[in-house]
Design a protein around this motif. Sequence first.
Motif, PDB file in Angstrom:
ATOM      1  N   GLU A 251      12.938  -1.058   0.129  1.00 49.28           N
ATOM      2  CA  GLU A 251      12.131  -1.790   1.272  1.00 49.28           C
ATOM      3  C   GLU A 251      11.226  -0.527   1.651  1.00 49.28           C
ATOM      4  O   GLU A 251       9.681  -1.013   1.098  1.00 49.28           O
ATOM      5  CB  GLU A 251      13.048  -1.419   2.857  1.00 49.28           C
ATOM      6  N   VAL A 252      10.901   0.393   0.670  1.00 45.21           N
ATOM      7  CA  VAL A 252      10.554   1.792   0.399  1.00 45.21           C
ATOM      8  C   VAL A 252       9.053   1.051  -0.904  1.00 45.21           C
ATOM      9  O   VAL A 252       7.480   1.402  -0.492  1.00 45.21           O
ATOM     10  CB  VAL A 252      10.565   3.162   0.222  1.00 45.21           C
ATOM     11  N   ASP A 253       9.558   0.775  -1.385  1.00 43.78           N
ATOM     12  CA  ASP A 253       9.398   0.304  -2.928  1.00 43.78           C
ATOM     13  C   ASP A 253       8.272  -0.640  -2.280  1.00 43.78           C
ATOM     14  O   ASP A 253       6.820  -0.658  -2.814  1.00 43.78           O
ATOM     15  CB  ASP A 253      10.069  -0.159  -3.788  1.00 43.78           C
ATOM     16  N   ARG A 254       8.277  -1.370  -1.829  1.00 43.11           N
ATOM     17  CA  ARG A 254       7.997  -3.231  -1.045  1.00 43.11           C
ATOM     18  C   ARG A 254       6.674  -2.735  -0.227  1.00 43.11           C
ATOM     19  O   ARG A 254       5.148  -2.856   0.115  1.00 43.11           O
ATOM     20  CB  ARG A 254       8.570  -3.728  -0.027  1.00 43.11           C
ATOM     21  N   TRP A 255       6.919  -1.250   1.086  1.00 45.14           N
ATOM     22  CA  TRP A 255       5.632  -0.747   1.198  1.00 45.14           C
ATOM     23  C   TRP A 255       4.616  -0.222   0.007  1.00 45.14           C
ATOM     24  O   TRP A 255       3.122   0.039   0.837  1.00 45.14           O
ATOM     25  CB  TRP A 255       6.032   0.412   1.815  1.00 45.14           C
ATOM     26  N   LEU A 256       5.547   0.780  -1.195  1.00 44.31           N
ATOM     27  CA  LEU A 256       4.558   1.503  -2.102  1.00 44.31           C
ATOM     28  C   LEU A 256       3.522  -0.141  -2.318  1.00 44.31           C
ATOM     29  O   LEU A 256       2.210   0.240  -2.878  1.00 44.31           O
ATOM     30  CB  LEU A 256       4.576   2.065  -3.185  1.00 44.31           C
ATOM     31  N   ASP A 257       4.139  -1.338  -2.759  1.00 40.50           N
ATOM     32  CA  ASP A 257       2.909  -2.118  -3.143  1.00 40.50           C
ATOM     33  C   ASP A 257       2.346  -2.756  -2.527  1.00 40.50           C
ATOM     34  O   ASP A 257       1.445  -3.527  -3.224  1.00 40.50           O
ATOM     35  CB  ASP A 257       4.394  -3.422  -3.211  1.00 40.50           C
ATOM     36  N   GLU A 258       1.714  -2.100  -1.391  1.00 43.93           N
ATOM     37  CA  GLU A 258       0.729  -3.151  -0.603  1.00 43.93           C
ATOM     38  C   GLU A 258      -0.563  -1.285  -0.226  1.00 43.93           C
ATOM     39  O   GLU A 258      -1.302  -1.392   0.159  1.00 43.93           O
ATOM     40  CB  GLU A 258       0.767  -2.450   0.985  1.00 43.93           C
ATOM     41  N   LEU A 259      -0.055  -0.846  -1.822  1.00 40.20           N
ATOM     42  CA  LEU A 259      -1.342   0.569  -1.042  1.00 40.20           C
ATOM     43  C   LEU A 259      -2.397  -0.070  -2.039  1.00 40.20           C
ATOM     44  O   LEU A 259      -3.253   0.380  -1.617  1.00 40.20           O
ATOM     45  CB  LEU A 259      -0.828   1.263  -2.202  1.00 40.20           C
ATOM     46  N   ASP A 260      -2.058  -1.673  -3.254  1.00 41.74           N
ATOM     47  CA  ASP A 260      -3.660  -1.260  -3.837  1.00 41.74           C
ATOM     48  C   ASP A 260      -4.186  -2.986  -2.885  1.00 41.74           C
ATOM     49  O   ASP A 260      -5.371  -3.385  -2.965  1.00 41.74           O
ATOM     50  CB  ASP A 260      -3.378  -2.537  -4.771  1.00 41.74           C
ATOM     51  N   ARG A 261      -3.263  -3.407  -1.852  1.00 44.76           N
ATOM     52  CA  ARG A 261      -4.242  -4.104  -0.504  1.00 44.76           C
ATOM     53  C   ARG A 261      -4.455  -3.873   0.807  1.00 44.76           C
ATOM     54  O   ARG A 261      -4.621  -4.791   1.601  1.00 44.76           O
ATOM     55  CB  ARG A 261      -3.091  -5.447  -0.610  1.00 44.76           C
ATOM     56  N   THR A 262      -3.689  -2.464   1.291  1.00 46.30           N
ATOM     57  CA  THR A 262      -3.665  -2.288   2.208  1.00 46.30           C
ATOM     58  C   THR A 262      -5.693  -2.355   2.979  1.00 46.30           C
ATOM     59  O   THR A 262      -6.369  -1.563   2.201  1.00 46.30           O
ATOM     60  CB  THR A 262      -3.535  -0.818   2.614  1.00 46.30           C
ATOM     61  N   PRO A 263      -5.967  -2.452   4.652  1.00 48.39           N
ATOM     62  CA  PRO A 263      -7.573  -2.491   4.378  1.00 48.39           C
ATOM     63  C   PRO A 263      -7.767  -1.002   5.330  1.00 48.39           C
ATOM     64  O   PRO A 263      -9.073  -0.796   5.344  1.00 48.39           O
ATOM     65  CB  PRO A 263      -7.499  -3.715   5.549  1.00 48.39           C
TER      66      PRO A 263
END
Length: 427
Positions: A251-263
């Motif tokens: 689940e934490v890995d999925r959060w990290l996947d958002e790093l390049d898409r986070t506004p």
Amino acid sequence: MVMRVLISGASVAGPVLAYWLTRYGFSVTVIERAPALRKTGGHAVDLYQPAMTISERMGVLPRIEQRATGTSRMTLCPQGARRPVRLDLSKIFSATSDRHAEVMRDDLSEIYYDASRDDVEYVFGDSITAISPDGEVEFEKTAPRRYDLVVGADGLHSNVRRLVFGDESRFDAFIGAYLGVLTLPNTSGLDRELLIHVGVGRTAGMYGARHLGDARVLFLFRGERKLDYGHHDVPRQKELLRGAFDGMHPEVDRWLDELDRTPAFYFDSITQLRMDTWSRGRVTLVGDAGYCPGPAVGGSTSLAIVGAYVLAGELARADGDHERAFPAYERAMAEHVRGSRASALSAAKTLIPTSRLGVRGLVQGARLISALPAGPSRALLRLTTKTARVYNAMTVDDYPLPPAASGARVGLAGDPGGGLGNRLGVE
């Protein structure tokens, strides 16, 4: 003659200070480097009893309560454990404080800005480049202007502090941890719930607020030495965050996947400011600019609100004489600042355990609180929640408003004098 005060920073301390100074008859300008109020997706902050009372005096408490996150449940997932621990956070809040609100920092900034903007000159998209001893201030874009007093309310990396006191490295104390905050879609459907994954030296949590269409993730991790990165080098900051949390949990890995898409993304060290004095000549500092106890691990927002209120009150009490007001302000805040530093260090050890034993202790404490009846759990929490005790116990002097101001947008029902009573806070 009306005294002119320049405040650098339009986040929290700046607008609160501006509000109270105008009530006391000062002419106030707030300058902010950002082109508008910052909407950077900042994390939630806690308002403890004294800050709630000051906000009530400002007439903004209903808006704060309306924007409160309402977080009431926590799911704690220890790394490697088979079952999570679920905790009723309302037990903690009711046990540690008679008045408390958790609100997004950006929302709070907007609320205080709205309360002050009709009486304060706000200048966005500019910053101070020089301050002379006689109050002459130069700016990046606008023409120089003279002010009677200048206040740095511009945060941990204060520009005013750098110009007047010197480089930040002279005063900062790294307490061995970092934080990152990002905004991402609330795909987990969190509703007033905080989900936390905790392991040795690292903690990651996700929460959703009622009025937000998205969620926030807060990363906290330990580092024995200062990492090499620039304050504006976002790619490097994201790289460090990935390295610290890689493989912790799917689940934490999925959060990290958002790093390049986070506004919206924020990263910084957890650093305390330790200065012998926050004032020099016509210049003083307030909030994180002068005495940050450590982002995310202390009640720095409540401390900043109290500091702004005290500074305005002492300036009014001294009729604008900064040679009397600034030392009185520092004396009034000294004990609060010392307590906040100590509680922040304690909170960091709890939030980011340094050993497996620390992780186990955090989990067992959560289980005990969730299992105990309301009465015993409240008693336990009152003994163990140091941060809440420190901030709820803050007291400050009463600073009555002048008669002309006491009836205008300030006084509460039953308190026409505009004062806060004999003391503000809990003895």
